[in-house]
Design an enzyme around this catalytic site. Sequence first.
Site, PDB file in Angstrom:
ATOM      1  N   HIS A 139      41.856  47.570  28.428  1.00  0.00           N
ATOM      2  CA  HIS A 139      43.225  48.081  28.389  1.00  0.00           C
ATOM      3  C   HIS A 139      43.354  48.876  27.096  1.00  0.00           C
ATOM      4  CE1 HIS A 139      43.674  44.257  30.653  1.00  0.00           C
ATOM      5  NE2 HIS A 139      44.598  44.902  31.324  1.00  0.00           N
ATOM      6  N   ASP A 184      43.751  46.556  24.218  1.00  0.00           N
ATOM      7  CA  ASP A 184      42.626  45.671  23.859  1.00  0.00           C
ATOM      8  C   ASP A 184      41.855  46.315  22.710  1.00  0.00           C
ATOM      9  OD1 ASP A 184      43.260  44.170  26.093  1.00  0.00           O
ATOM     10  OD2 ASP A 184      41.668  45.020  27.333  1.00  0.00           O
ATOM     11  N   MET A 207      35.389  51.701  33.369  1.00  0.00           N
ATOM     12  CA  MET A 207      36.781  51.561  33.838  1.00  0.00           C
ATOM     13  C   MET A 207      37.715  51.356  32.651  1.00  0.00           C
ATOM     14  SD  MET A 207      39.169  48.877  34.250  1.00  0.00           S
ATOM     15  CE  MET A 207      38.967  47.336  35.127  1.00  0.00           C
ATOM     16  N   GLU A 231      45.340  47.285  41.980  1.00  0.00           N
ATOM     17  CA  GLU A 231      44.967  45.863  42.043  1.00  0.00           C
ATOM     18  C   GLU A 231      46.177  45.020  42.419  1.00  0.00           C
ATOM     19  OE1 GLU A 231      42.957  44.469  38.551  1.00  0.00           O
ATOM     20  OE2 GLU A 231      43.327  42.363  39.046  1.00  0.00           O
ATOM     21  N   LYS A 240      48.244  41.451  43.354  1.00  0.00           N
ATOM     22  CA  LYS A 240      48.335  40.034  43.017  1.00  0.00           C
ATOM     23  C   LYS A 240      49.677  39.538  43.549  1.00  0.00           C
ATOM     24  CE  LYS A 240      47.792  36.897  39.090  1.00  0.00           C
ATOM     25  NZ  LYS A 240      47.710  36.765  37.618  1.00  0.00           N
ATOM     26  N   GLU A 245      40.717  41.566  43.706  1.00  0.00           N
ATOM     27  CA  GLU A 245      40.233  40.475  42.844  1.00  0.00           C
ATOM     28  C   GLU A 245      40.174  39.174  43.639  1.00  0.00           C
ATOM     29  OE1 GLU A 245      41.613  39.993  38.787  1.00  0.00           O
ATOM     30  OE2 GLU A 245      41.829  37.820  39.104  1.00  0.00           O
ATOM     31  N   HIS A 256      43.037  36.716  43.194  1.00  0.00           N
ATOM     32  CA  HIS A 256      44.362  37.127  43.637  1.00  0.00           C
ATOM     33  C   HIS A 256      44.546  36.914  45.136  1.00  0.00           C
ATOM     34  CE1 HIS A 256      44.763  39.852  39.840  1.00  0.00           C
ATOM     35  NE2 HIS A 256      44.572  38.581  39.572  1.00  0.00           N
ATOM     36  N   ASP A 275      37.047  43.078  41.162  1.00  0.00           N
ATOM     37  CA  ASP A 275      37.192  42.068  40.103  1.00  0.00           C
ATOM     38  C   ASP A 275      36.677  40.731  40.635  1.00  0.00           C
ATOM     39  OD1 ASP A 275      38.227  43.824  38.300  1.00  0.00           O
ATOM     40  OD2 ASP A 275      40.226  42.928  38.187  1.00  0.00           O
ATOM     41  N   ASP A 302      46.901  30.911  38.154  1.00  0.00           N
ATOM     42  CA  ASP A 302      45.924  32.001  37.993  1.00  0.00           C
ATOM     43  C   ASP A 302      44.753  31.503  37.134  1.00  0.00           C
ATOM     44  OD1 ASP A 302      44.703  34.433  37.594  1.00  0.00           O
ATOM     45  OD2 ASP A 302      46.260  35.231  36.289  1.00  0.00           O
ATOM     46  N   ASP A 317      41.251  32.337  37.052  1.00  0.00           N
ATOM     47  CA  ASP A 317      40.265  33.278  36.484  1.00  0.00           C
ATOM     48  C   ASP A 317      38.988  32.572  36.009  1.00  0.00           C
ATOM     49  OD1 ASP A 317      41.798  35.525  36.989  1.00  0.00           O
ATOM     50  OD2 ASP A 317      42.658  35.614  34.981  1.00  0.00           O
ATOM     51  N   ASP A 328      36.296  39.642  36.025  1.00  0.00           N
ATOM     52  CA  ASP A 328      37.619  39.526  35.409  1.00  0.00           C
ATOM     53  C   ASP A 328      37.944  38.039  35.320  1.00  0.00           C
ATOM     54  OD1 ASP A 328      40.049  39.876  34.352  1.00  0.00           O
ATOM     55  OD2 ASP A 328      40.988  40.757  36.121  1.00  0.00           O
TER      56      ASP A 328
HETATM   57  C1  GLT Z   1      44.950  40.648  33.567  1.00  0.00           C
HETATM   58  C2  GLT Z   1      44.980  40.386  35.036  1.00  0.00           C
HETATM   59  C3  GLT Z   1      43.841  40.988  35.734  1.00  0.00           C
HETATM   60  C4  GLT Z   1      43.844  42.494  35.692  1.00  0.00           C
HETATM   61  C5  GLT Z   1      43.646  43.022  34.344  1.00  0.00           C
HETATM   62  C6  GLT Z   1      43.840  44.521  34.376  1.00  0.00           C
HETATM   63  S1  GLT Z   1      44.533  42.232  33.123  1.00  0.00           S
HETATM   64  O1  GLT Z   1      44.030  39.795  32.959  1.00  0.00           O
HETATM   65  O2  GLT Z   1      45.011  38.980  35.273  1.00  0.00           O
HETATM   66  O3  GLT Z   1      43.705  40.558  37.041  1.00  0.00           O
HETATM   67  O4  GLT Z   1      42.725  42.948  36.419  1.00  0.00           O
HETATM   68  O5  GLT Z   1      45.091  44.914  33.967  1.00  0.00           O
HETATM   69 MN    MN Z   2      41.859  41.579  37.741  1.00  0.00          MN
HETATM   70 MN    MN Z   3      43.337  37.469  37.644  1.00  0.00          MN
END
Ligand code: GLT
Ligand code: MN
Ligand code: MN
Length: 388
Positions: free
Chosen positions: A55, A58, A89, A182, A184, A218, A221, A246, A256, A258, A288
């Site tokens: 980002h 970042d 990216m 993306e 979510k 992702e 998500h 992702d 969430d 991750d 991600d």
């Molecule tokens: C954030 C989010 C991710 C996105 C990123 C891109 S940032 O961590 O949870 O799923 O891909 O903005």
């Molecule tokens: Mn993501």
């Molecule tokens: Mn995520």
Amino acid sequence: MSSYDPKPEDRFTFGLWTVGNTGRDPFGVEVRKALTPVQIVHLLAEVGAWGVNLHDNDLVPIDATPAERDRIVADFKRALADTGLVVPMATTNLFGDPAFKDGAFTANDPQVRAYALHKTLRAIDLGVELGAKVYVFWGGREGTETDSSKSPAEALKHFREALNFLCEYTRDQGYDLKFALEAKPNEPRSNIYLPTTGAMLGFIETLDYPEMVGVNPEVAHEHMAGLNFTHAVAQAWDAGKLFHIDLNDQLFGRYDQDFRFGAEMIKQAFYLVKFLEDVGYNGSRHFDAHAYRTEGAEGVKDFARGCMRTYLILKEKAARFNQDPDIQALLQAIHADDGLLGWLAGGYSRDKAQRLKGWDFDRGALGRRDLRYEKLDQLTIELLLGVR
Ligand code: GLT
Ligand code: MN
Ligand code: MN
């Protein structure tokens, strides 16, 4: 060197925010020291990644002066040159600052929407300067807690206008850059607009330059929404829209998470890797995700290595699946075709419709077929568990 060591052609990437995650969550403070972007580049090179994504903030803090920005970017570029890492990216942070508490491109306040555009124009310039070819849009704040606050139809119009503006800007600048949306379903907002990859795919066709815009699905998500991720990816692939992916992991019905790729739902991860490898997806394989909050500096490397290693193990399992004589014999039987209806291929004709209407099907026999999917699935499980 085992065959599970990552190579540049695997196109494994991580975001600065992933291995740089400090473990802060809504209930607790940081547990790991923040790493600088330069340190993260070296860490990723050490574990064998191909690229690093970011980002805008970042890398460059939101309140940096132009001189600070230039120095930070120069240091970062030097680290990339020293390690050979690439930046495939880039994206914009349109969720962290309080200005975006009611959304960015879909905020009710026109000043916020304009600020989101301003920030994204600059972030696109930065991404292109670093070599990015894909630009991700994750609208974490694009949604509502209360639907009394805005019309979802108006919000979509605002989002469309913003993307059209940014597509035009990208074309005007002559940038070689594609956009990837993306989805979510929720978190951090209670409801996020365009909550699934399928919703994004429908929305893209309403844009002025749909050919410039694809998706960045992702795992976590779609799993948060209880959906089959591989099916979403397949739909994106079928539409020619799988511009980025992702990878991570996540139990259904949780926050969430991750997690490390393949940490939870290994069978789903297998079908995903098999799909990507079978169709020949050759974009970034971006992780991600972040390390458990229990981890320190070494644990973060374990996490990153684990993501890539699991992917490569599953890739090998997919190749075995494709060569396994018992599995392939079953698949052949399952897909057997006696050719009797071969004349139906190649699309509609009036004659075919007539002939089909008159065809005599043995419905009972169709229903009596024993499909042997139990055996096929057990063979797949045994392959995954390492006993075949
Ligand atoms: C954030 C989010 C991710 C996105 C990123 C891109 S940032 O961590 O949870 O799923 O891909 O903005
Ligand atoms: Mn993501
Ligand atoms: Mn995520």
